[in-house]
Design a protein around this motif. Sequence first.
Motif, short mmCIF file in Angstrom:
data_model
loop_
_atom_site.label_atom_id
_atom_site.label_comp_id
_atom_site.label_asym_id
_atom_site.label_seq_id
_atom_site.Cartn_x
_atom_site.Cartn_y
_atom_site.Cartn_z
N SER A 174 -11.85 -4.51 10.98
CA SER A 174 -10.77 -4.13 11.89
C SER A 174 -10.50 -2.64 11.83
O SER A 174 -10.20 -2.01 12.85
CB SER A 174 -9.50 -4.92 11.57
OG SER A 174 -9.10 -4.71 10.23
N GLN A 175 -10.60 -2.06 10.62
CA GLN A 175 -10.40 -0.61 10.49
C GLN A 175 -11.57 0.15 11.09
O GLN A 175 -11.39 1.14 11.81
CB GLN A 175 -10.21 -0.21 9.02
CG GLN A 175 -8.83 -0.52 8.45
CD GLN A 175 -8.63 -1.98 8.17
OE1 GLN A 175 -9.59 -2.71 7.88
NE2 GLN A 175 -7.40 -2.46 8.27
N LEU A 176 -12.78 -0.30 10.80
CA LEU A 176 -13.97 0.38 11.31
C LEU A 176 -14.06 0.25 12.83
O LEU A 176 -14.55 1.15 13.51
CB LEU A 176 -15.22 -0.20 10.64
CG LEU A 176 -16.54 0.54 10.90
CD1 LEU A 176 -16.41 2.00 10.46
CD2 LEU A 176 -17.68 -0.14 10.15
N PHE B 131 -13.06 -5.92 6.53
CA PHE B 131 -12.65 -4.53 6.76
C PHE B 131 -13.10 -4.02 8.13
O PHE B 131 -12.95 -2.84 8.44
CB PHE B 131 -13.21 -3.64 5.65
CG PHE B 131 -12.67 -3.97 4.29
CD1 PHE B 131 -11.41 -3.55 3.91
CD2 PHE B 131 -13.43 -4.73 3.40
CE1 PHE B 131 -10.90 -3.88 2.65
CE2 PHE B 131 -12.93 -5.06 2.15
CZ PHE B 131 -11.66 -4.64 1.77
N PHE C 48 -4.36 -6.41 13.85
CA PHE C 48 -5.69 -5.94 13.46
C PHE C 48 -6.59 -7.18 13.46
O PHE C 48 -6.23 -8.21 12.88
CB PHE C 48 -5.66 -5.31 12.07
CG PHE C 48 -4.88 -4.03 12.01
CD1 PHE C 48 -5.49 -2.81 12.25
CD2 PHE C 48 -3.53 -4.05 11.71
CE1 PHE C 48 -4.76 -1.63 12.21
CE2 PHE C 48 -2.80 -2.88 11.66
CZ PHE C 48 -3.42 -1.66 11.91
N SER D 272 -10.15 -9.05 12.64
CA SER D 272 -11.40 -9.06 11.88
C SER D 272 -12.31 -10.15 12.43
O SER D 272 -11.85 -11.21 12.84
CB SER D 272 -11.12 -9.34 10.39
OG SER D 272 -10.32 -8.32 9.83
N ASN E 248 -11.61 0.38 14.89
CA ASN E 248 -10.77 1.44 15.47
C ASN E 248 -11.49 2.78 15.48
O ASN E 248 -11.34 3.57 16.41
CB ASN E 248 -9.46 1.55 14.70
CG ASN E 248 -8.58 0.34 14.89
OD1 ASN E 248 -8.63 -0.31 15.93
ND2 ASN E 248 -7.77 0.02 13.90
N LEU F 280 -7.80 -2.67 17.15
CA LEU F 280 -6.38 -3.00 17.06
C LEU F 280 -5.85 -3.42 18.43
O LEU F 280 -6.04 -2.73 19.42
CB LEU F 280 -5.59 -1.79 16.56
CG LEU F 280 -4.06 -1.92 16.61
CD1 LEU F 280 -3.58 -2.96 15.63
CD2 LEU F 280 -3.41 -0.57 16.32
N SER G 142 -2.24 -9.34 11.38
CA SER G 142 -3.69 -9.38 11.16
C SER G 142 -4.21 -10.82 11.23
O SER G 142 -3.61 -11.73 10.66
CB SER G 142 -4.03 -8.78 9.79
OG SER G 142 -5.39 -8.90 9.50
N ASN H 286 0.84 -1.19 0.00
CA ASN H 286 0.00 0.00 0.00
C ASN H 286 0.88 1.24 0.00
O ASN H 286 2.10 1.16 0.03
CB ASN H 286 -0.94 0.00 1.21
CG ASN H 286 -0.19 -0.20 2.52
OD1 ASN H 286 0.77 0.51 2.80
ND2 ASN H 286 -0.62 -1.17 3.31
#
Length: 527
Positions: free
Chosen positions: A409-411, A407, A453, A455, A413, A426, A474, A207
């Motif tokens: 794991s991002q949300l 996704f 992270f 999920s 946080n 996290l 992750s 990324n």
Amino acid sequence: LAFYWSARLVVLFLAAYEFFLCISNDRRQEKHKGVAFVGAILIACAPLVQWWFAVNALPEMLIAIFVSIVCFDRYLGDTESGHRAAYAAVILICAGMFALTLYPAWQISLGYLLAVLILCIVIRHWGHIRISRKDALIFVGEIVLFCVILGSAVVTSWGTIQSMLHTAYPGARQSIGGGLPPLSLISSVGTLFFPFKDYAVDSVTTNMVEASRFVDLFPLGIILAVFGMIKRKKVDVLSAWLITVVALFSIFACVGMPLWLSKIMMLTSVTSGRCVVVLGVANIAVLVRAAAIIDGELSWKQSLLVTFVFAAILAWANHAMYLSYIGRLLVVVCFAIAGLLSFAVLNNGVIARTVVAPIVSVGLLVSGLSVNPVQYGSAPVTKQPLIQQVQSLQSENPGMWAIDDAFGSQLANLAVANGIHTLNALEVTPDLATWKKLDPNGQWEEIYNRYAFVSVNVVEQESADVFTLVAPDSFTVHVTPEQLRKLGVSNVLSPQKLDAMQFNGYSFERIGETIDGRTPYRIVQHQ
């Protein structure tokens, strides 16, 4: 939040500026302010710094190194005890700041650079260092106070430190380096475009954050440093040691080394991808130092010739490294950026100082600040309709939430940032007590005992593999509503139609509106 965010950037720039003034002038003259300014911009607005700005305390690490070296130089050059006491106090504050960042992948590699800089400052002042008994007593007193303060932090955090040291990742990491494409060392200019054009994932980097670099113009600084030493027939100690650091970590990152040697050099916690930080800072330091040493020795015609050749090489390298990303237009832009930046460093004439350097600085500033656009404020964190709905539901019926799908794991946080108790945020340190409820025999401990992270994947039947590893940092936990209740979860935010799925003894009740493709549900147990 606004002060914290902005002050880090301001202090990083000022610290870098003073640091480059320090290493570009052996006698504390200040005639190289222009090149020091450009160096500070290259540090503060670097794509790597900006993409990692809020993560792992990178600005704090760099600030600690720069400020401590400047203060150490002044400590050895000053004889007034009051001044020395102040310098020593700041150095110890920086030492504490650096130590407590607790990110070995950067700390160890930057530690090599710090050791080299300390050695070179001592050599600079060798023969003129005078430490009085009063200075020694003051310094010992400050050391004792420092140890008490740092010791209290270590004692209160001992459990966390031990937890991190005994994780499968990164605690048990045994890195031997290798794998970094050599071409990436000379293709940093292209990373300036990441805020403006989406970077497609490839097999080399995952990324934009991982691919970001310092725009260090490697190997121009090394070439200029060697040229200056040959012309003067004298080895510049600082340049030579900085080049040694660059060579060491370039070999480690690109080629690798045997595990036994990596252990001896304490590099087993340093990955190839994280070496780019020390390489970038060391290369910029070499560049600034070399530009100061050869100041005035290149005519504007020679500067233009070197600039043209070097810019052409860098433009080609960026195109070759990011073949599908940097097309013909961006190749031209790379050539222009590399050319202007090289000319600003090579030539100290009026045009370079008053026209070229400001243009380059503004360009780097725009690119850097575009990664973290300050005009948006905190609204993207606090004013998301989806999160606001969850907050409202949380106030009516308190309970832990789980964010379903890959996704999540991002949300998760984002939910935690808004005060929502969430299972799969996290985990900087692993929550072994929670996951042991699903794994009492420790069958999957190697997967969840890590910085990760997390999920959540809601399934109808209990999975054969409750935990699956997605990446070194992750993992996914596959759970039924019964298992979620075991973990203390009451509500789930999911893109799946959970109320239409069949579960043994449980169901999901929709409790809110679908926003951005996600619906809130409550777990219901049937008697």
